[in-house]
Every structure is written in structure tokens, then in C-alpha cells.
Design a protein around this motif. Structure first.
Motif, PDB file in Angstrom:
ATOM      1  N   LEU A 143       5.743 -12.768 -10.183  1.00 37.25           N
ATOM      2  CA  LEU A 143       5.348 -12.270 -11.298  1.00 37.25           C
ATOM      3  C   LEU A 143       5.134 -10.606 -11.384  1.00 37.25           C
ATOM      4  O   LEU A 143       5.347 -10.279 -12.454  1.00 37.25           O
ATOM      5  CB  LEU A 143       3.817 -12.744 -11.601  1.00 37.25           C
ATOM      6  CG  LEU A 143       3.478 -14.267 -11.632  1.00 37.25           C
ATOM      7  CD1 LEU A 143       2.252 -14.608 -11.936  1.00 37.25           C
ATOM      8  CD2 LEU A 143       4.526 -14.706 -13.037  1.00 37.25           C
ATOM      9  N   THR A 144       5.178 -10.137 -10.405  1.00 34.95           N
ATOM     10  CA  THR A 144       4.884  -8.539 -10.567  1.00 34.95           C
ATOM     11  C   THR A 144       6.245  -7.870  -9.696  1.00 34.95           C
ATOM     12  O   THR A 144       6.265  -6.533  -9.679  1.00 34.95           O
ATOM     13  CB  THR A 144       3.618  -7.851  -9.746  1.00 34.95           C
ATOM     14  OG1 THR A 144       3.840  -8.534  -8.305  1.00 34.95           O
ATOM     15  CG2 THR A 144       2.609  -8.454 -10.226  1.00 34.95           C
ATOM     16  N   ASP A 145       7.320  -8.564  -9.570  1.00 37.36           N
ATOM     17  CA  ASP A 145       8.573  -8.258  -9.188  1.00 37.36           C
ATOM     18  C   ASP A 145       8.277  -7.245  -7.689  1.00 37.36           C
ATOM     19  O   ASP A 145       8.706  -6.004  -7.534  1.00 37.36           O
ATOM     20  CB  ASP A 145       9.308  -7.361 -10.168  1.00 37.36           C
ATOM     21  CG  ASP A 145      10.682  -7.186  -9.537  1.00 37.36           C
ATOM     22  OD1 ASP A 145      11.216  -8.168  -8.905  1.00 37.36           O
ATOM     23  OD2 ASP A 145      11.357  -6.297 -10.098  1.00 37.36           O
ATOM     24  N   THR A 146       7.660  -7.610  -6.826  1.00 32.19           N
ATOM     25  CA  THR A 146       6.915  -6.887  -5.574  1.00 32.19           C
ATOM     26  C   THR A 146       7.166  -8.014  -4.544  1.00 32.19           C
ATOM     27  O   THR A 146       7.506  -9.031  -4.328  1.00 32.19           O
ATOM     28  CB  THR A 146       5.612  -6.430  -5.566  1.00 32.19           C
ATOM     29  OG1 THR A 146       4.792  -7.707  -5.616  1.00 32.19           O
ATOM     30  CG2 THR A 146       5.223  -5.496  -6.707  1.00 32.19           C
ATOM     31  N   ASP A 147       7.233  -7.384  -3.083  1.00 36.49           N
ATOM     32  CA  ASP A 147       7.223  -8.156  -1.937  1.00 36.49           C
ATOM     33  C   ASP A 147       5.839  -8.533  -1.660  1.00 36.49           C
ATOM     34  O   ASP A 147       4.905  -7.859  -1.963  1.00 36.49           O
ATOM     35  CB  ASP A 147       7.754  -7.291  -0.681  1.00 36.49           C
ATOM     36  CG  ASP A 147       9.380  -6.648  -0.896  1.00 36.49           C
ATOM     37  OD1 ASP A 147       9.890  -7.670  -1.582  1.00 36.49           O
ATOM     38  OD2 ASP A 147       9.438  -5.819  -0.301  1.00 36.49           O
ATOM     39  N   ALA A 148       5.753 -10.144  -1.096  1.00 39.52           N
ATOM     40  CA  ALA A 148       4.288 -10.173  -0.854  1.00 39.52           C
ATOM     41  C   ALA A 148       3.892  -9.504   0.310  1.00 39.52           C
ATOM     42  O   ALA A 148       4.660  -9.399   1.238  1.00 39.52           O
ATOM     43  CB  ALA A 148       4.464 -11.670  -0.272  1.00 39.52           C
ATOM     44  N   PRO A 149       2.848  -8.864   0.258  1.00 36.44           N
ATOM     45  CA  PRO A 149       2.199  -8.050   1.343  1.00 36.44           C
ATOM     46  C   PRO A 149       1.606  -8.961   2.422  1.00 36.44           C
ATOM     47  O   PRO A 149       1.448 -10.148   2.472  1.00 36.44           O
ATOM     48  CB  PRO A 149       0.929  -7.287   0.799  1.00 36.44           C
ATOM     49  CG  PRO A 149       0.479  -7.950  -0.433  1.00 36.44           C
ATOM     50  CD  PRO A 149       1.591  -8.812  -0.810  1.00 36.44           C
ATOM     51  N   LYS A 150       1.606  -8.221   3.715  1.00 37.73           N
ATOM     52  CA  LYS A 150       1.410  -9.055   4.890  1.00 37.73           C
ATOM     53  C   LYS A 150      -0.340  -9.182   4.748  1.00 37.73           C
ATOM     54  O   LYS A 150      -0.868  -8.176   4.025  1.00 37.73           O
ATOM     55  CB  LYS A 150       1.607  -7.953   6.293  1.00 37.73           C
ATOM     56  CG  LYS A 150       2.763  -8.024   6.355  1.00 37.73           C
ATOM     57  CD  LYS A 150       3.188  -7.154   7.618  1.00 37.73           C
ATOM     58  CE  LYS A 150       4.672  -7.339   8.477  1.00 37.73           C
ATOM     59  NZ  LYS A 150       5.773  -6.960   7.526  1.00 37.73           N
TER      60      LYS A 150
END
Length: 194
Positions: A143-150
């Protein structure tokens, strides 16, 4: 994930909980079936550790929000706590299908994700979104066009939103409650709530 349109479509049962001045939005995936609830509010399963983690972090007592006599969480204390701290709650799934008859994220098909932009417009002071588990993290990343953080870390979106991934509060997730609480406490300190 494979869709099965013959399975029933479930709508999210609750409105977002958004206190005035919310600084952080914490998002799980979707509530378990109502037969697993001990209260009519977020993280309703008595064996989910979300409210125990909050009790440990803010009151040094994992049972702070637990009413042992009625075997439920103290919903009025929880709402007061969330309001005082500026913590909003919602889930990443607005409509889902359960591919198996359980609450496991692994078997949850999110048909319609939350309208995150509309939700954040209701919280002008909120610059942090935290997810409680891997699937919720994946939905917010999309939804935010980011990578999922660790786990235990954050990433910044192009709009300046800080997105955190916290450990799942389900007891099925193999990490001791004290360790889970450490991750959440570090995030709350970074946000300025703790």
C-alpha cells in the motif's frame, strides 16, 4: 494466494480506533472468528499476547489489562490507555476469506485491504505505522510502495511515513513475550510515546 470465491467473505467487525492526537497506528491482519473473542475489540483472543505486551511495557505487569475473574481484557482501561498514549488501532484486511477454518495469517486471503490513505487523513499527527506480523507488513508495504522492513526495524515511505514491523503477538509465533515486548518498547521510544 489462490482465491476461492465459494468461501464466505468476511467484513472487518470494528471501526478503526482513532484517539485524538494519535501518533502511531498499529495494524494487525484481521481478527479471529468471534468464537475466539473474549471482548469486542482489537486483539480479542485471550491467548493473544498484545495486551500483555502493552501491560509489560507501560505498567511492568503483563496482567495489567487482564481481568482474571471474568477471563477477559479490561476494555475500558484499554481504550483509556490508547487514548492517553495516542495509539490508534486497525487491521490491514477490510474484507477477507479464510482458506482454512482458523485465524492463521497463512490461510487468510485479503480480498480488500484497508484504505490506508483515508485512515491516515483522519490522523494528522500520525507519522508512524506499525504492523504486528509478517502478512500485515506485506500488505502495508504494497500500500505504501515500500519494502517490508525486517522485524524490529522501520523503513520510510516516499511521503515520510515511518513503517515498522513488529513481531506477531500470537503465541504461535515462537518468541518469548519478554523479547517481543523489547521490540515494541524500542519502537515506542523512537515514536516518543515511552
Amino acid at each position: 494466494m489462490e482465491q476461492n470465491n465459494e468461501l464466505p467473505l468476511e467484513q472487518h467487525p470494528w471501526e478503526p480506533f482513532i484517539p485524538d492526537g494519535a501518533k502511531i497506528l498499529i495494524m494487525g491482519t484481521f481478527p479471529p472468528k468471534p468464537n475466539r473473542w473474549c471482548m469486542d475489540f482489537y486483539y480479542p483472543n485471550r491467548i493473544n499476547d498484545f495486551w500483555r505486551i502493552m501491560g509489560l511495557i507501560f505498567y511492568s505487569d503483563k496482567d495489567y489489562f487482564w481481568d482474571a475473574q471474568s477471563r477477559t481484557f479490561k476494555i475500558s482501561d484499554i481504550k483509556q490507555f490508547l487514548t492517553e498514549k495516542g495509539i490508534a488501532l486497525n487491521d490491514t484486511g477490510a474484507e477477507v476469506r479464510r482458506l482454512k477454518d482458523n485465524a492463521s495469517d497463512k490461510f487468510l486471503d485479503i480480498v480488500t485491504p484497508v484504505n490506508l490513505q483515508a485512515l491516515l487523513q483522519r490522523m494528522p499527527l500520525c507519522r508512524d505505522v506499525a504492523t504486528t506480523g509478517e502478512k500485515a507488513s506485506q500488505v502495508i508495504a504494497e500500500l505504501t510502495d515500500t519494502d517490508a522492513p525486517k522485524m524490529g526495524t522501520s523503513v520510510n515511505s516516499a511521503t515520510g511515513l515511518r513503517i515498522w514491523r513488529m513481531p506477531s503477538t500470537s503465541r504461535a509465533y515462537p518468541l518469548a513475550i519478554d523479547k517481543k515486548a523489547q521490540y515494541y518498547a524500542e519502537m515506542f521510544r523512537a515514536v516518543g510515546i515511552l
